[in-house]
Design a protein around this motif. Structure first.
Motif, PDB file in Angstrom:
ATOM      1  N   PHE A   1     -12.476   1.589  11.125  1.00 54.68           N
ATOM      2  CA  PHE A   1     -11.142   1.671  10.532  1.00 54.68           C
ATOM      3  C   PHE A   1     -10.256   0.518  11.010  1.00 54.68           C
ATOM      4  CE2 PHE A   1      -6.720   2.995  11.144  1.00 54.68           C
ATOM      5  CZ  PHE A   1      -6.348   3.162   9.817  1.00 54.68           C
ATOM      6  N   ILE A   2     -10.297   0.214  12.300  1.00 52.83           N
ATOM      7  CA  ILE A   2      -9.474  -0.849  12.863  1.00 52.83           C
ATOM      8  C   ILE A   2      -9.910  -2.209  12.324  1.00 52.83           C
ATOM      9  CG2 ILE A   2      -8.831  -2.015  15.010  1.00 52.83           C
ATOM     10  CD1 ILE A   2      -9.050   0.717  16.408  1.00 52.83           C
ATOM     11  N   ILE A   3     -11.206  -2.437  12.218  1.00 56.44           N
ATOM     12  CA  ILE A   3     -11.720  -3.699  11.679  1.00 56.44           C
ATOM     13  C   ILE A   3     -11.278  -3.873  10.236  1.00 56.44           C
ATOM     14  CG2 ILE A   3     -13.817  -4.955  11.060  1.00 56.44           C
ATOM     15  CD1 ILE A   3     -15.122  -3.656  13.540  1.00 56.44           C
ATOM     16  N   GLU A   4     -11.388  -2.830   9.430  1.00 59.24           N
ATOM     17  CA  GLU A   4     -10.961  -2.899   8.033  1.00 59.24           C
ATOM     18  C   GLU A   4      -9.450  -3.117   7.922  1.00 59.24           C
ATOM     19  OE1 GLU A   4     -12.761  -3.076   5.255  1.00 59.24           O
ATOM     20  OE2 GLU A   4     -14.499  -3.137   6.591  1.00 59.24           O
ATOM     21  N   GLU A   5      -8.681  -2.504   8.799  1.00 56.52           N
ATOM     22  CA  GLU A   5      -7.233  -2.685   8.788  1.00 56.52           C
ATOM     23  C   GLU A   5      -6.863  -4.137   9.128  1.00 56.52           C
ATOM     24  OE1 GLU A   5      -3.312  -1.484   8.257  1.00 56.52           O
ATOM     25  OE2 GLU A   5      -5.175  -0.456   7.754  1.00 56.52           O
ATOM     26  N   ILE A   6      -7.546  -4.727  10.082  1.00 61.26           N
ATOM     27  CA  ILE A   6      -7.303  -6.135  10.441  1.00 61.26           C
ATOM     28  C   ILE A   6      -7.640  -7.034   9.263  1.00 61.26           C
ATOM     29  CG2 ILE A   6      -8.080  -8.025  11.916  1.00 61.26           C
ATOM     30  CD1 ILE A   6      -8.443  -5.914  14.155  1.00 61.26           C
ATOM     31  N   LYS A   7      -8.765  -6.805   8.604  1.00 60.38           N
ATOM     32  CA  LYS A   7      -9.157  -7.598   7.434  1.00 60.38           C
ATOM     33  C   LYS A   7      -8.134  -7.452   6.311  1.00 60.38           C
ATOM     34  CE  LYS A   7     -14.151  -7.595   8.126  1.00 60.38           C
ATOM     35  NZ  LYS A   7     -15.438  -7.155   7.569  1.00 60.38           N
ATOM     36  N   ARG A   8      -7.656  -6.218   6.088  1.00 62.22           N
ATOM     37  CA  ARG A   8      -6.677  -5.978   5.027  1.00 62.22           C
ATOM     38  C   ARG A   8      -5.381  -6.727   5.303  1.00 62.22           C
ATOM     39  NH1 ARG A   8      -2.341  -3.143   4.125  1.00 62.22           N
ATOM     40  NH2 ARG A   8      -2.380  -2.109   6.134  1.00 62.22           N
ATOM     41  N   ARG A   9      -4.935  -6.711   6.547  1.00 63.91           N
ATOM     42  CA  ARG A   9      -3.703  -7.417   6.909  1.00 63.91           C
ATOM     43  C   ARG A   9      -3.868  -8.931   6.759  1.00 63.91           C
ATOM     44  NH1 ARG A   9      -1.338  -4.173  12.197  1.00 63.91           N
ATOM     45  NH2 ARG A   9      -1.097  -2.164  11.138  1.00 63.91           N
ATOM     46  N   GLU A  10      -5.017  -9.445   7.139  1.00 63.04           N
ATOM     47  CA  GLU A  10      -5.266 -10.887   6.977  1.00 63.04           C
ATOM     48  C   GLU A  10      -5.236 -11.277   5.497  1.00 63.04           C
ATOM     49  OE1 GLU A  10      -8.926 -11.693   8.956  1.00 63.04           O
ATOM     50  OE2 GLU A  10      -7.993 -11.822  10.943  1.00 63.04           O
ATOM     51  N   ARG A  11      -5.849 -10.448   4.647  1.00 60.40           N
ATOM     52  CA  ARG A  11      -5.856 -10.740   3.206  1.00 60.40           C
ATOM     53  C   ARG A  11      -4.448 -10.681   2.622  1.00 60.40           C
ATOM     54  NH1 ARG A  11      -9.293  -6.522   1.702  1.00 60.40           N
ATOM     55  NH2 ARG A  11     -10.706  -6.637   3.447  1.00 60.40           N
ATOM     56  N   SER A  12      -3.671  -9.689   3.036  1.00 65.36           N
ATOM     57  CA  SER A  12      -2.306  -9.575   2.506  1.00 65.36           C
ATOM     58  C   SER A  12      -1.437 -10.727   3.007  1.00 65.36           C
ATOM     59  CB  SER A  12      -1.686  -8.235   2.873  1.00 65.36           C
ATOM     60  OG  SER A  12      -1.458  -8.160   4.268  1.00 65.36           O
ATOM     61  N   ARG A  13      -1.677 -11.188   4.214  1.00 68.98           N
ATOM     62  CA  ARG A  13      -0.934 -12.326   4.755  1.00 68.98           C
ATOM     63  C   ARG A  13      -1.284 -13.603   3.987  1.00 68.98           C
ATOM     64  NH1 ARG A  13      -2.292 -13.017  10.598  1.00 68.98           N
ATOM     65  NH2 ARG A  13      -1.507 -10.901  10.664  1.00 68.98           N
ATOM     66  N   GLU A  14      -2.551 -13.772   3.618  1.00 66.12           N
ATOM     67  CA  GLU A  14      -2.975 -14.949   2.858  1.00 66.12           C
ATOM     68  C   GLU A  14      -2.437 -14.906   1.430  1.00 66.12           C
ATOM     69  OE1 GLU A  14      -7.195 -14.912   3.106  1.00 66.12           O
ATOM     70  OE2 GLU A  14      -7.243 -15.607   5.178  1.00 66.12           O
ATOM     71  N   ASP A  15      -2.317 -13.699   0.867  1.00 64.05           N
ATOM     72  CA  ASP A  15      -1.870 -13.562  -0.517  1.00 64.05           C
ATOM     73  C   ASP A  15      -0.380 -13.859  -0.677  1.00 64.05           C
ATOM     74  OD1 ASP A  15      -4.424 -12.916  -1.223  1.00 64.05           O
ATOM     75  OD2 ASP A  15      -4.075 -10.745  -1.281  1.00 64.05           O
TER      76      ASP A  15
END
Length: 58
Positions: free
Chosen positions: A5-19
């Motif tokens: 869950f934590i790994i997926e949350e970090i990936k999601r935040r990175e993607r939203s930051r890039e977008d």
């Protein structure tokens, strides 16, 4: 190790930051001054100054 869950949350935040589009300020570039005309184009072939190497013994 981190939970999935934590790994997926970090990936999601990175993607939203890039977008997200970052605001940018465009700076005006200075206009380069006009370059003066070369003297060699204005003179005839006979009037060209002599060019070469001068060797001076000391």
């Amino acid at each position: 190790m981190l939970d999935a869950f934590i790994i997926e949350e970090i990936k999601r935040r990175e993607r939203s930051r890039e977008d997200r589009e970052r605001p940018a300020v465009e700076l005006p570039l200075p206009v380069p001054p006009d370059r003066p005309h070369r003297r060699s184009t204005e003179t005839d072939d006979d009037e060209k100054p002599q060019r070469g190497v001068v060797v001076i013994d000391l």
